[in-house]
Design a protein around this motif. Structure first.
Motif, short mmCIF file in Angstrom:
data_model
loop_
_atom_site.label_atom_id
_atom_site.label_comp_id
_atom_site.label_asym_id
_atom_site.label_seq_id
_atom_site.Cartn_x
_atom_site.Cartn_y
_atom_site.Cartn_z
N LEU A 158 -21.25 -27.52 19.87
CA LEU A 158 -20.93 -28.28 18.65
C LEU A 158 -21.91 -29.41 18.37
O LEU A 158 -21.72 -30.16 17.40
N GLU A 159 -22.95 -29.55 19.18
CA GLU A 159 -23.88 -30.67 18.99
C GLU A 159 -24.52 -30.69 17.61
O GLU A 159 -24.60 -31.75 16.98
N PRO A 160 -24.99 -29.56 17.08
CA PRO A 160 -25.54 -29.60 15.71
C PRO A 160 -24.48 -30.04 14.68
O PRO A 160 -24.78 -30.82 13.77
N ALA A 161 -23.25 -29.55 14.83
CA ALA A 161 -22.17 -29.94 13.92
C ALA A 161 -21.85 -31.42 14.10
O ALA A 161 -21.60 -32.14 13.11
N ARG A 162 -21.87 -31.89 15.34
CA ARG A 162 -21.57 -33.29 15.60
C ARG A 162 -22.62 -34.21 14.98
O ARG A 162 -22.30 -35.25 14.40
N ALA A 163 -23.88 -33.81 15.10
CA ALA A 163 -24.96 -34.62 14.54
C ALA A 163 -24.86 -34.67 13.01
O ALA A 163 -25.04 -35.73 12.39
N ARG A 164 -24.55 -33.53 12.40
CA ARG A 164 -24.42 -33.50 10.95
C ARG A 164 -23.21 -34.31 10.50
O ARG A 164 -23.25 -35.01 9.48
N VAL B 124 -20.43 -24.88 12.56
CA VAL B 124 -19.59 -24.41 13.66
C VAL B 124 -19.53 -22.88 13.66
O VAL B 124 -19.66 -22.22 14.70
N GLU B 125 -19.35 -22.32 12.50
CA GLU B 125 -19.28 -20.85 12.39
C GLU B 125 -20.60 -20.21 12.82
O GLU B 125 -20.61 -19.20 13.54
N ARG B 126 -21.71 -20.80 12.39
CA ARG B 126 -23.03 -20.27 12.76
C ARG B 126 -23.26 -20.31 14.27
O ARG B 126 -23.70 -19.33 14.87
N ASP B 127 -22.92 -21.45 14.87
CA ASP B 127 -23.27 -21.64 16.28
C ASP B 127 -22.29 -20.98 17.25
O ASP B 127 -22.63 -20.71 18.40
N THR B 128 -21.06 -20.76 16.81
CA THR B 128 -20.08 -20.10 17.69
C THR B 128 -19.93 -18.62 17.36
O THR B 128 -19.31 -17.87 18.13
N ARG B 129 -20.46 -18.23 16.20
CA ARG B 129 -20.33 -16.84 15.74
C ARG B 129 -18.86 -16.42 15.65
O ARG B 129 -18.48 -15.31 16.00
N ALA B 130 -18.06 -17.35 15.18
CA ALA B 130 -16.63 -17.09 15.02
C ALA B 130 -16.17 -17.69 13.70
O ALA B 130 -16.70 -18.70 13.24
N LYS B 131 -15.16 -17.09 13.11
CA LYS B 131 -14.65 -17.54 11.83
C LYS B 131 -14.00 -18.93 11.94
O LYS B 131 -13.52 -19.32 13.01
N VAL B 132 -13.98 -19.64 10.81
CA VAL B 132 -13.38 -20.98 10.77
C VAL B 132 -12.55 -21.13 9.50
O VAL B 132 -12.72 -20.39 8.54
N ALA C 22 -9.43 -31.26 9.71
CA ALA C 22 -9.35 -30.27 10.79
C ALA C 22 -10.16 -29.03 10.45
O ALA C 22 -10.15 -28.57 9.31
N ILE C 23 -10.85 -28.53 11.45
CA ILE C 23 -11.51 -27.23 11.36
C ILE C 23 -10.90 -26.34 12.41
O ILE C 23 -10.98 -26.64 13.61
N PHE C 24 -10.26 -25.28 11.99
CA PHE C 24 -9.73 -24.28 12.92
C PHE C 24 -10.84 -23.28 13.22
O PHE C 24 -11.52 -22.80 12.30
N SER C 25 -11.02 -22.97 14.49
CA SER C 25 -12.05 -22.02 14.90
C SER C 25 -11.44 -20.87 15.68
O SER C 25 -10.52 -21.08 16.49
N ALA C 26 -11.97 -19.67 15.45
CA ALA C 26 -11.52 -18.49 16.21
C ALA C 26 -12.20 -18.43 17.57
O ALA C 26 -11.88 -17.55 18.38
N ALA C 27 -13.10 -19.36 17.83
CA ALA C 27 -13.77 -19.41 19.13
C ALA C 27 -12.99 -20.30 20.08
O ALA C 27 -12.42 -21.32 19.68
N ALA C 28 -12.96 -19.93 21.35
CA ALA C 28 -12.37 -20.80 22.38
C ALA C 28 -13.44 -21.78 22.83
O ALA C 28 -14.45 -21.38 23.41
N ILE C 29 -13.23 -23.05 22.53
CA ILE C 29 -14.21 -24.09 22.84
C ILE C 29 -13.58 -25.07 23.83
O ILE C 29 -12.41 -25.44 23.70
N GLU C 30 -14.35 -25.48 24.80
CA GLU C 30 -13.87 -26.42 25.82
C GLU C 30 -13.27 -27.66 25.16
O GLU C 30 -13.94 -28.34 24.37
#
Length: 378
Positions: A8-14, A122-130, A172-180
């Motif tokens: 999530l670092e790119p998303a966090r920076a943006r 987030v979707e780009r970097d996790t390759r999961a829907k949001v 809130a952003i819901f993600s289909a990826a399991a993130i720590e």
């Protein structure tokens, strides 16, 4: 497979460039306990007339019922801390006080666009829907933000941050990826009762629990009918929302003003006079509050609030514009005008009662006129 938070670092920076002070992660399970507490609050009637809370309580306690694919919830906080004293207007009864968050553009419009941009990363970097949510779906933003570590829910039930105090918009952003997930925040209210003691209407039956039926924000925004007599004086000149419990939080000393977030207050809504609102017709109301969250409550509810403030003001110059609203087509406006006139000019109200009370066909307005004849005046 669980992804590292580093994804999530790119998303966090943006997010930081877009003005968000925090971006943290939690799991859908974090809403379970708050969801059960919401069910208890609804059972006690603390939701007032907000039936949508009762109808969606099960989904609020389980984000998977909102979107079955969700595996992580990414919470973001955006600081809207005021540049000046948020309670300063309360000292001048001729001023119509609008809650800090509603003095600028509608935060839904401001935040949602930003969130969608971040969600794309987030979707780009996790390759999961949001999916993106900003107070428009049955999502428990505050408990989820606390579970993610952005802050904790204070005794006033709002989120408190060590960095931004009580002044945070949440998305809130819901993600289909399991993130720590991040670690939850630790409650740092301690023995402080400042927010509880500041409430003008005693809306907190106990710490961490709010009875919306007594809350000025609920009464001036969500409640559609006449405002109960017992709360009218306590409302003072608050015509939209109430910042008292937020403003007195000691953690606010760490909250820099959020002007850089393009949510700066409109000059015409910082210290508006009660007098300038009393003559608004529907078109005038819509024009004055274009792109403002105030517009959502509509002219009738808004004028009801302004009339309560007029009645509390003691400003005799308001008598004529208040009396003019005795003929308003909306019963809730006429009823509030009766009360305001009774407070500002009891003799004038008594004279008007003789001419009008028998002709009033709305039961609630008729009840307001009956109070005019009582010794205490309501």
């Amino acid at each position: 497979m669980m992804l590292s938070r580093d994804v999530l670092e790119p998303a966090r920076a943006r997010a930081a460039l877009l003005g968000f002070g925090a971006l943290r992660v939690t799991t859908p399970d974090a809403a379970a306990l708050p969801g059960r507490r919401l069910v208890e609050a609804v059972a006690d009637g603390h939701h007032g007339t907000m039936d949508w809370l009762a109808e969606t309580a099960d989904r609020r306690g389980d984000p998977r019922l909102v979107w079955p694919a969700v595996r992580s919830v990414i919470m973001l906080g955006l600081n809207y801390g005021p540049a000046g004293d948020p309670l300063a207007n309360l000292a001048d009864p001729a001023v119509a006080n609008i809650s800090v968050y509603a003095r600028g553009r509608d935060y839904h419009d401001v935040i949602k666009g930003k969130l969608k941009e971040i969600a794309g990363l987030v979707e780009r970097d996790t390759r999961a829907k949001v999916k993106v949510f900003v107070d428009t779906a049955p999502v428990m933003e505050k408990p989820l933000a606390a579970a993610s570590g952005i802050g904790w829910q204070g005794k006033h039930t709002n989120l408190v941050s060590r960095d931004y105090g009580s002044w945070l918009f949440l998305g809130a952003i819901f993600s289909a990826a399991a993130i720590e997930p991040d670690e939850p925040a630790v409650d740092a209210c301690g023995s402080c009762r400042a927010c509880l003691d500041a409430c003008p209407t005693d809306a907190f039956p106990e710490p961490y629990r709010l009875d919306a039926r007594r809350c000025i924000s609920y009464l001036t925004i969500e409640h559609a009918g006449p405002i109960p007599f017992e709360f009218r004086e306590a409302i003072g000149n608050r015509i939209y929302g109430c910042d008292d419990c937020l403003a007195v939080c000691p953690w606010n000393k760490f909250a820099a003003a959020g002007a850089e977030l393009k949510l700066a207050a409109r000059a015409d809504l910082e210290r508006p006079a009660i007098a300038e609102f009393l003559g608004l017709d529907d078109a005038g109301f819509r024009s004055r509050f274009s792109a403002s969250p105030v517009k959502r409550i509509g002219r009738e509810r808004f004028l009801r609030n302004v009339l309560i403030a007029a009645g509390n003001s003691g400003v005799t110059e308001l008598v004529e514009p208040v009396a003019a609203l005795l003929d308003d087509p909306a019963p809730v406006v006429r009823g509030a005008a009766v009360w305001a006139l009774t407070r500002l000019a009891p003799a004038r109200a008594a004279a008007e009662r003789l001419a009008r009370a028998a002709e009033e066909d709305d039961a609630e307005v008729a009840a307001e006129w009956r109070v005019v004849g009582e010794p205490a005046g309501g």
